[in-house]
Design an enzyme around this catalytic site. Structure first.
Site, mmCIF file in Angstrom:
data_model
loop_
_atom_site.group_PDB
_atom_site.id
_atom_site.type_symbol
_atom_site.label_atom_id
_atom_site.label_comp_id
_atom_site.label_asym_id
_atom_site.label_seq_id
_atom_site.Cartn_x
_atom_site.Cartn_y
_atom_site.Cartn_z
ATOM 1 N N TYR A 120 20.862 -19.567 5.711
ATOM 2 C CA TYR A 120 21.100 -18.321 6.454
ATOM 3 C C TYR A 120 21.388 -17.187 5.464
ATOM 4 C CZ TYR A 120 23.145 -14.887 9.615
ATOM 5 O OH TYR A 120 23.419 -13.719 10.290
ATOM 6 N N SER A 173 23.185 -9.120 6.830
ATOM 7 C CA SER A 173 24.515 -9.699 7.088
ATOM 8 C C SER A 173 25.299 -9.597 5.786
ATOM 9 C CB SER A 173 24.385 -11.173 7.479
ATOM 10 O OG SER A 173 25.636 -11.832 7.321
HETATM 11 N N1 NAP Z 1 27.062 -11.984 15.264
HETATM 12 C C1 NAP Z 1 27.341 -11.963 13.972
HETATM 13 O O1 NAP Z 1 28.460 -12.342 13.530
HETATM 14 C C2 NAP Z 1 26.336 -11.437 12.999
HETATM 15 C C3 NAP Z 1 26.778 -11.095 11.705
HETATM 16 C C4 NAP Z 1 25.840 -10.624 10.788
HETATM 17 C C5 NAP Z 1 24.522 -10.480 11.155
HETATM 18 N N2 NAP Z 1 24.115 -10.832 12.410
HETATM 19 C C6 NAP Z 1 22.694 -10.687 12.743
HETATM 20 O O2 NAP Z 1 22.556 -9.853 13.865
HETATM 21 C C7 NAP Z 1 21.309 -10.125 14.507
HETATM 22 C C8 NAP Z 1 21.524 -10.186 16.007
HETATM 23 O O3 NAP Z 1 22.347 -11.291 16.317
HETATM 24 P P1 NAP Z 1 23.498 -11.242 17.414
HETATM 25 O O4 NAP Z 1 24.773 -11.410 16.736
HETATM 26 O O5 NAP Z 1 23.296 -10.090 18.318
HETATM 27 O O6 NAP Z 1 23.204 -12.637 18.162
HETATM 28 P P2 NAP Z 1 22.604 -12.961 19.595
HETATM 29 O O7 NAP Z 1 23.429 -12.322 20.658
HETATM 30 O O8 NAP Z 1 22.401 -14.431 19.608
HETATM 31 O O9 NAP Z 1 21.187 -12.216 19.582
HETATM 32 C C9 NAP Z 1 20.053 -12.713 18.955
HETATM 33 C C10 NAP Z 1 18.841 -12.069 19.585
HETATM 34 O O10 NAP Z 1 17.665 -12.565 18.948
HETATM 35 C C11 NAP Z 1 16.782 -13.035 19.957
HETATM 36 N N3 NAP Z 1 16.003 -14.155 19.455
HETATM 37 C C12 NAP Z 1 16.450 -15.366 18.999
HETATM 38 N N4 NAP Z 1 15.425 -16.158 18.694
HETATM 39 C C13 NAP Z 1 14.290 -15.435 18.958
HETATM 40 C C14 NAP Z 1 12.919 -15.722 18.858
HETATM 41 N N5 NAP Z 1 12.462 -16.917 18.426
HETATM 42 N N6 NAP Z 1 12.026 -14.768 19.233
HETATM 43 C C15 NAP Z 1 12.460 -13.562 19.688
HETATM 44 N N7 NAP Z 1 13.756 -13.236 19.789
HETATM 45 C C16 NAP Z 1 14.654 -14.172 19.429
HETATM 46 C C17 NAP Z 1 17.655 -13.458 21.111
HETATM 47 O O11 NAP Z 1 16.974 -13.348 22.357
HETATM 48 P P3 NAP Z 1 16.237 -14.537 23.153
HETATM 49 O O12 NAP Z 1 17.120 -15.738 23.098
HETATM 50 O O13 NAP Z 1 16.060 -13.933 24.510
HETATM 51 O O14 NAP Z 1 14.940 -14.722 22.451
HETATM 52 C C18 NAP Z 1 18.727 -12.377 21.059
HETATM 53 O O15 NAP Z 1 18.295 -11.216 21.743
HETATM 54 C C19 NAP Z 1 20.777 -11.408 13.861
HETATM 55 O O16 NAP Z 1 19.766 -11.076 12.938
HETATM 56 C C20 NAP Z 1 21.984 -11.976 13.142
HETATM 57 O O17 NAP Z 1 21.615 -12.740 12.020
HETATM 58 C C21 NAP Z 1 24.987 -11.291 13.338
#
Ligand code: NAP
Length: 266
Positions: free
Chosen positions: A155, A142
């Protein structure tokens, strides 16, 4: 493995957001897939759609990566399935509350997923990649890895870990034909924000990218051979200058004597 496959990509956190878009794009690029997350229903629905649309083999592993036994099952898949050529370490959770106002148990949960699971999965994948002389790891960090003041500090710290681990692995694996890319997304329109405690509507829209654009940009960065991809950053020269400044410190970070300014009274 299906015919003409580019190998199998294992994607964590594939049930929604960024991970689900990686699944879509990698299937269209010719990869078979192993999709990992907790929500089996969502994974099954995505697997069915992608198999229909691309003809690729898509397997689903429902696992809570915060749970040692579940994590162990996914590690075993990475250790034993020699068709796996790509690992996308994407599963992660965030937090938006100030550090000292946050529940320490939630912080630990975040470290367990963002740091511990990512590390164990990397350790499970790399020996096979090295042995087979090919492989790629895409680590979703991130921008808070380099701007921890912008959100919750644990985080940010967890994502700084991902960046540091990636930089170190790039050096260690440089002559092994194993690529490791760190992706540093800015705010991206996914469920992340609601789960982290700030509804997406409360994030200024001019800083929020769609997950589709974010993933397409990060894959374009991968194709360009980038080690670190920051999808929002207009000038790559700005990142390069940051990296040059960091490299300039290297020869002077460890000496037998303190710097002159600390030698008081000499
Ligand atoms: N969105 C942003 O602004 C942003 C910015 C920078 C970086 N990121 C990073 O991008 C990555 C993906 O996030 P996203 O934005 O796509 O959010 P998201 O839509 O909430 O996706 C998160 C994913 O992780 C899975 N997950 C959560 N807890 C888990 C667990 N205990 N075991 C296995 N899977 C788990 C969730 O699936 P289940 O609930 O089905 O387990 C979901 O598929 C993360 O690492 C986040 O830190 C996001």
């Amino acid at each position: 493995m299906t015919e003409n496959s580019k190998g199998t990509a294992l994607i964590t956190g594939a049930s929604s957001g960024i991970g689900a878009i990686y699944a879509d794009r990698l299937a269209r690029r010719g990869f078979d897939l192993i999709l990992v997350a907790r929500n089996k229903e969502r994974l099954d629905a995505l697997a069915e759609r992608l198999t229909d649309e691309t003809g690729r083999a898509v397997e689903v592993v429902a696992a809570d990566l915060g749970n040692k036994d579940d994590l162990g099952r996914v590690e075993k898949v990475l250790r034993t399935d020699a068709s796996i050529t790509t690992l996308v370490n994407n599963a992660g959770i965030g937090a938006t509350a100030p550090l000292l106002a946050s529940d320490i148990d939630k912080m630990e949960e975040m470290i367990t997923l963002n740091v511990n699971a990512l590390t164990r999965l990397t350790y499970a994948a790399v020996p096979g990649f090295v042995k087979r002389g090919t492989g790629a790891i895409i680590n979703i960090a991130s921008i808070v890895a380099i701007a921890p003041e912008r959100l919750n500090g644990v985080y940010g710290g967890s994502k700084a870990f991902v960046l540091a681990l990636t930089l170190s692995l790039q050096k260690e694996l440089a002559d092994k034909n194993v690529r490791v890319q760190a992706v540093l997304p800015g705010a991206t329109a996914t469920d992340f924000w609601g789960i982290a405690g700030r509804p997406l509507e409360n994030v200024p829209s001019e800083i929020v990218m769609s997950a589709e654009d974010m993933v397409d940009a990060s894959l374009a960065g991968f194709d360009l051979g980038e080690k670190v991809t920051i999808p929002s950053l207009p000038e790559v020269a700005d990142w390069e200058a940051y990296e040059v400044a960091r490299q300039k410190l290297m020869p002077n970070l460890s000496h037998s004597v303190p710097a002159a300014r600390y030698r008081v009274g000499e």
